[in-house]
Design a protein around this motif. Structure first.
Motif, PDB file in Angstrom:
ATOM      1  N   PRO A 185      -1.651  -3.942  20.123  1.00  0.00           N
ATOM      2  CA  PRO A 185      -2.910  -3.551  19.473  1.00  0.00           C
ATOM      3  C   PRO A 185      -3.725  -2.620  20.360  1.00  0.00           C
ATOM      4  O   PRO A 185      -3.601  -2.652  21.589  1.00  0.00           O
ATOM      5  N   LEU A 186      -4.518  -1.783  19.727  1.00  0.00           N
ATOM      6  CA  LEU A 186      -5.362  -0.826  20.437  1.00  0.00           C
ATOM      7  C   LEU A 186      -6.762  -1.436  20.513  1.00  0.00           C
ATOM      8  O   LEU A 186      -7.469  -1.531  19.509  1.00  0.00           O
ATOM      9  N   LEU A 187      -7.163  -1.862  21.721  1.00  0.00           N
ATOM     10  CA  LEU A 187      -8.426  -2.594  21.867  1.00  0.00           C
ATOM     11  C   LEU A 187      -9.424  -1.791  22.680  1.00  0.00           C
ATOM     12  O   LEU A 187      -9.181  -1.481  23.852  1.00  0.00           O
ATOM     13  N   VAL A 188     -10.549  -1.486  22.067  1.00  0.00           N
ATOM     14  CA  VAL A 188     -11.596  -0.711  22.711  1.00  0.00           C
ATOM     15  C   VAL A 188     -12.191  -1.496  23.875  1.00  0.00           C
ATOM     16  O   VAL A 188     -12.497  -2.680  23.738  1.00  0.00           O
ATOM     17  N   ALA A 205     -16.751  12.263  22.872  1.00  0.00           N
ATOM     18  CA  ALA A 205     -16.688  10.874  23.330  1.00  0.00           C
ATOM     19  C   ALA A 205     -15.460  10.680  24.202  1.00  0.00           C
ATOM     20  O   ALA A 205     -14.484  11.432  24.111  1.00  0.00           O
ATOM     21  N   GLU A 206     -15.556   9.677  25.066  1.00  0.00           N
ATOM     22  CA  GLU A 206     -14.378   9.232  25.809  1.00  0.00           C
ATOM     23  C   GLU A 206     -14.239   7.737  25.574  1.00  0.00           C
ATOM     24  O   GLU A 206     -15.205   6.989  25.687  1.00  0.00           O
ATOM     25  N   VAL A 207     -13.043   7.328  25.209  1.00  0.00           N
ATOM     26  CA  VAL A 207     -12.785   5.918  24.888  1.00  0.00           C
ATOM     27  C   VAL A 207     -11.732   5.391  25.849  1.00  0.00           C
ATOM     28  O   VAL A 207     -10.650   5.977  25.974  1.00  0.00           O
ATOM     29  N   LEU A 208     -12.068   4.321  26.568  1.00  0.00           N
ATOM     30  CA  LEU A 208     -11.070   3.633  27.393  1.00  0.00           C
ATOM     31  C   LEU A 208     -10.645   2.370  26.667  1.00  0.00           C
ATOM     32  O   LEU A 208     -11.484   1.584  26.227  1.00  0.00           O
ATOM     33  N   PHE A 209      -9.346   2.198  26.530  1.00  0.00           N
ATOM     34  CA  PHE A 209      -8.829   0.998  25.863  1.00  0.00           C
ATOM     35  C   PHE A 209      -8.447  -0.044  26.910  1.00  0.00           C
ATOM     36  O   PHE A 209      -8.218   0.281  28.086  1.00  0.00           O
ATOM     37  N   HIS A 210      -8.362  -1.300  26.475  1.00  0.00           N
ATOM     38  CA  HIS A 210      -7.873  -2.347  27.375  1.00  0.00           C
ATOM     39  C   HIS A 210      -6.442  -2.025  27.796  1.00  0.00           C
ATOM     40  O   HIS A 210      -5.670  -1.435  27.038  1.00  0.00           O
ATOM     41  N   LEU A 287     -10.537   1.868  11.013  1.00  0.00           N
ATOM     42  CA  LEU A 287     -11.986   1.721  10.841  1.00  0.00           C
ATOM     43  C   LEU A 287     -12.547   0.685  11.811  1.00  0.00           C
ATOM     44  O   LEU A 287     -13.637   0.858  12.370  1.00  0.00           O
ATOM     45  N   ARG A 288     -11.804  -0.371  12.061  1.00  0.00           N
ATOM     46  CA  ARG A 288     -12.231  -1.391  13.023  1.00  0.00           C
ATOM     47  C   ARG A 288     -12.339  -0.801  14.428  1.00  0.00           C
ATOM     48  O   ARG A 288     -13.274  -1.098  15.184  1.00  0.00           O
ATOM     49  N   ILE A 289     -11.396   0.069  14.778  1.00  0.00           N
ATOM     50  CA  ILE A 289     -11.441   0.699  16.104  1.00  0.00           C
ATOM     51  C   ILE A 289     -12.700   1.554  16.236  1.00  0.00           C
ATOM     52  O   ILE A 289     -13.393   1.503  17.263  1.00  0.00           O
TER      53      ILE A 289
END
Lengths: 306, 306
Positions: A185-188, A205-210, A287-289
């Motif tokens: 899973p892709l987790l923000v 934007a910059e997004v780091l995932f777990h 959409l959740r992400i």
């Protein structure tokens, strides 16, 4: 029997993509358009509201595609699902997760099939990349989504208004691909957003995932050229690179030959199947992400966008 | 047999609420605290990390309660669920929906019971209000959540940092009540937030829900007194008014006599049940409502918060 379909919302994406995809698909016949602006070059009946269409179309319709901006979709979808009509949602399906969950429940209750179309999941390289990554442990992931908002959303105001998602409107396409090709899973985790001082949605934007070394870099200010790239390295030494939003693919540095593929023709092939088999096709994760990004974000103010 | 419990995170809520609730419950025995600060007046073993606790506690533990700020919870919860320990989550359970969904899936896979505790759902008036509203059609709903952040979060920085939720940290309590007492889903429609110019989370907000005349007014700047009120009118003419965060209730203008009730004692009674029956108790909707608020919000900049 041909499915009589109505296009609800007739902006750029409806005209550029949905109209030709419907014209090319023998399963569908364009029965009506619902739009506040009357397109002069269109031959089918045009109505201002869904209610007008129901009242004014003698032959009825068999399905609808909703292509309005996200915010008005919920009321429209409630109306058409309650009337028993299968729905194709242009992405993003709704403005909020609560709205989407409600519509999913309503569609189940009414036994009406619905389809959350994420067009980038239909790009030619995506299923091949998914097969290549099956069972692989990701060691590094970089998504780079850079385009010029002026080019793809000329004059559009809704993208800058609350609920318009800003740069996450294109980036959700990349998330929809990642969600399809990863075995995890892709987790923000952490997010930094830049808001133009005179706008309500972020321009970059910059997004780091777990997990180590998993990030997305989103930029709507454009650059020398558009870049919609995903690069993934795995523990077994495999390298998977999707370019042009998934249309081009390299594995271990070697380009893969892919059949030319129209994302929207493939979408309408799937939608015909959804309608005939009365079997919904729903993916709510992209959409959740995005919702998680807005929930977790550090907000920075930038220059005015002109 | 007594359940040996560890408190992970030892801030204001752990000390004010969890500690006395555990002390009052014969099912539990406080076995350890995990905290970066060593509380001087506590007699049980204190460890800096969960790993240190696992290594250092000879008798082992049977369950944990996570009371840290939201952002670090995910890594902690992964570690304790993987170790097979039942988890009570202080609200909000995680910083994002993706994290919560992942932990729910992990707990199912490992057959470990987890409990998302929303303390306001345990307020004395809530179950009575829920019974009164069963089958009623809401015609008007106003939630007013006003308190002074300086009083309830003295010196805390995490509430102002990305992922800290700001005024939605208390407001999620009201949402958790609404979610329990309404016979309809609570769907975010339009949101206006006020961010202090020097802070990353909102200090006040107004939330309009779908449906006529349903709103929440959230204010962390305080006023003459704290107000945590929900007022609901129904089509049949019923009026339900919850005050003091659900501790007081009026129906049709008449105060209901309610038994005095400690929210946290009731939480720990339920947690003992969750652990012994190995049956999770999960409500993710309050977090979804907050995520939708941040996704849909109009953002306004206010004065610095000092």
């Amino acid at each position: 029997m041909t499915l009589r379909i109505a296009l609800i919302g007739f902006g750029k994406i409806a005209e550029d993509q949905h109209l030709p995809a419907i014209a090319a698909n023998p399963d569908f016949e364009l029965a009506a358009i619902v739009s506040l602006n009357r397109p002069s070059h269109i031959r089918c009946p045009v109505f201002s509201t869904v209610g007008d269409m129901f009242a004014g179309l003698p032959g009825g319709i068999d399905a609808v595609a909703i292509c309005t901006p996200p915010v008005p979709r919920f009321a429209i979808a409630c109306e058409v699902i309650t009337a028993g009509l299968p729905v194709l949602f242009e992405k993003p399906p709704t403005a909020t997760l609560g709205e989407l969950d409600y519509l999913i429940a309503l569609a189940r209750l009414r036994n009406v099939p619905i389809f959350t179309a994420w067009h980038s999941q239909y790009a030619a390289g995506v299923p091949v990349a998914a097969r290549a990554l099956k069972g692989e442990a990701v060691t590094s992931l970089t998504m780079l989504w850079r385009e010029d908002v002026r080019k793809y959303h000329p004059g559009q105001q809704w993208i800058w208004q609350p609920g318009g998602f800003g740069v996450f409107d294109p980036a959700i396409n990349g998330f929809s691909i990642l969600n399809n090709i990863l075995d995890e899973p892709l987790l923000v985790n952490r997010v930094s957003m830049l808001f133009p001082a005179n706008r309500q949605t972020p321009i970059s934007a910059e997004v780091l995932f777990h997990g180590d070394d998993r990030k997305a870099i989103l930029d709507w200010r454009g650059g020398d050229e558009d870049e919609w790239k995903i690069q993934i390295e795995t523990a077994s030494g495999k390298s998977v690179r999707l370019m042009e939003g998934g249309a081009q693919l390299e594995i271990d540095g070697a380009p893969r030959s892919l059949p030319p593929r129209s994302e929207y023709r493939a979408i309408y092939e799937d939608f015909a199947d959804v309608v005939r088999r009365r079997c919904s096709k729903i993916d709510r994760d992209p959409l959740r992400i995005v919702a998680d990004c807005f929930l977790a974000a550090e907000r920075n103010a930038g220059d005015d966008f002109a």
